[in-house]
Design a protein around this motif. Structure first.
Motif, PDB file in Angstrom:
ATOM      1  N   LYS A 114     -35.152  76.025  26.036  1.00 46.86           N
ATOM      2  CA  LYS A 114     -34.080  76.807  25.412  1.00 46.86           C
ATOM      3  C   LYS A 114     -33.321  77.641  26.445  1.00 46.86           C
ATOM      4  O   LYS A 114     -32.115  77.830  26.324  1.00 46.86           O
ATOM      5  N   THR A 147     -42.217  77.017  15.871  1.00 46.89           N
ATOM      6  CA  THR A 147     -41.072  76.413  16.567  1.00 46.89           C
ATOM      7  C   THR A 147     -40.523  75.183  15.862  1.00 46.89           C
ATOM      8  O   THR A 147     -39.473  74.675  16.241  1.00 46.89           O
ATOM      9  N   TYR A 166     -48.326  78.030  16.557  1.00 47.20           N
ATOM     10  CA  TYR A 166     -47.134  78.099  17.401  1.00 47.20           C
ATOM     11  C   TYR A 166     -46.217  76.907  17.139  1.00 47.20           C
ATOM     12  O   TYR A 166     -45.008  77.059  17.043  1.00 47.20           O
ATOM     13  N   LYS A 167     -46.794  75.723  17.011  1.00 45.98           N
ATOM     14  CA  LYS A 167     -45.992  74.526  16.710  1.00 45.98           C
ATOM     15  C   LYS A 167     -45.249  74.694  15.391  1.00 45.98           C
ATOM     16  O   LYS A 167     -44.085  74.317  15.257  1.00 45.98           O
ATOM     17  N   TYR A 193     -41.123  75.064  25.270  1.00 42.04           N
ATOM     18  CA  TYR A 193     -40.069  75.287  24.275  1.00 42.04           C
ATOM     19  C   TYR A 193     -39.108  76.366  24.778  1.00 42.04           C
ATOM     20  O   TYR A 193     -37.891  76.190  24.760  1.00 42.04           O
ATOM     21  N   ALA A 194     -39.656  77.492  25.241  1.00 40.90           N
ATOM     22  CA  ALA A 194     -38.830  78.583  25.743  1.00 40.90           C
ATOM     23  C   ALA A 194     -38.073  78.174  27.001  1.00 40.90           C
ATOM     24  O   ALA A 194     -36.887  78.481  27.154  1.00 40.90           O
ATOM     25  N   HIS A 230     -42.812  83.335  22.507  1.00 38.50           N
ATOM     26  CA  HIS A 230     -42.857  82.078  23.266  1.00 38.50           C
ATOM     27  C   HIS A 230     -43.574  82.194  24.611  1.00 38.50           C
ATOM     28  O   HIS A 230     -43.224  81.532  25.577  1.00 38.50           O
ATOM     29  N   GLU A 250     -41.828  72.251  15.897  1.00 34.56           N
ATOM     30  CA  GLU A 250     -42.046  71.045  16.702  1.00 34.56           C
ATOM     31  C   GLU A 250     -43.173  70.202  16.144  1.00 34.56           C
ATOM     32  O   GLU A 250     -44.092  70.672  15.540  1.00 34.56           O
TER      33      GLU A 250
END
Length: 124
Positions: A34, A122, A118-119, A30-31, A13, A124
């Motif tokens: 979280k 995750t 990456y999306k 995102y990280a 991330h 997303e």
């Protein structure tokens, strides 16, 4: 800072903005989400050598402690003192003022992710 679509990402991330032989590194929104409210950031000293996958810093939040991993082999060219002084920048502007370190490198490692990859990682 560059558009999120133009960055490289790691499975841990982190994002990288590659400009010549320098990578600006931060953690993704995102990280940051979280982690929760970031209250402390520890970064490596300028001039420190870093190696891919090795822990180079720490990010503490009200929920947990996260580690910052080096996404490239190289030397720390700059650590963002503004984030050390105001850790909340990691939450409020993770792709801008909340960047963490700049690393001078000779080659990018295999395994970096595109924005779309990456999306997908995750969800997303």
């Amino acid at each position: 800072m560059a558009a999120e679509q133009d960055l490289k990402y790691t499975a841990e991330h982190e994002w990288l903005l590659v400009e010549g032989d320098t990578a600006t590194v931060g953690i993704t929104s995102y990280a940051a989400e979280k982690l929760g409210d970031v209250v402390f950031v520890e970064l490596p000293a300028e001039g420190s050598d870093v190696a891919v996958g090795r822990v180079v810093g720490e990010i503490e939040s009200t929920k947990s402690v996260g580690e910052l991993f080096a996404p490239v082999d190289g030397t720390v060219a700059e650590a963002n003192q503004a984030v050390v002084d105001a850790p909340e920048l990691v939450n409020s502007d993770p792709f801008g003022e909340g960047w963490l370190i700049k690393v001078t490198f000779s080659a990018l490692p295999d395994g970096l992710l595109s924005f779309d990859e990456y999306k997908a990682l995750t969800g997303e």
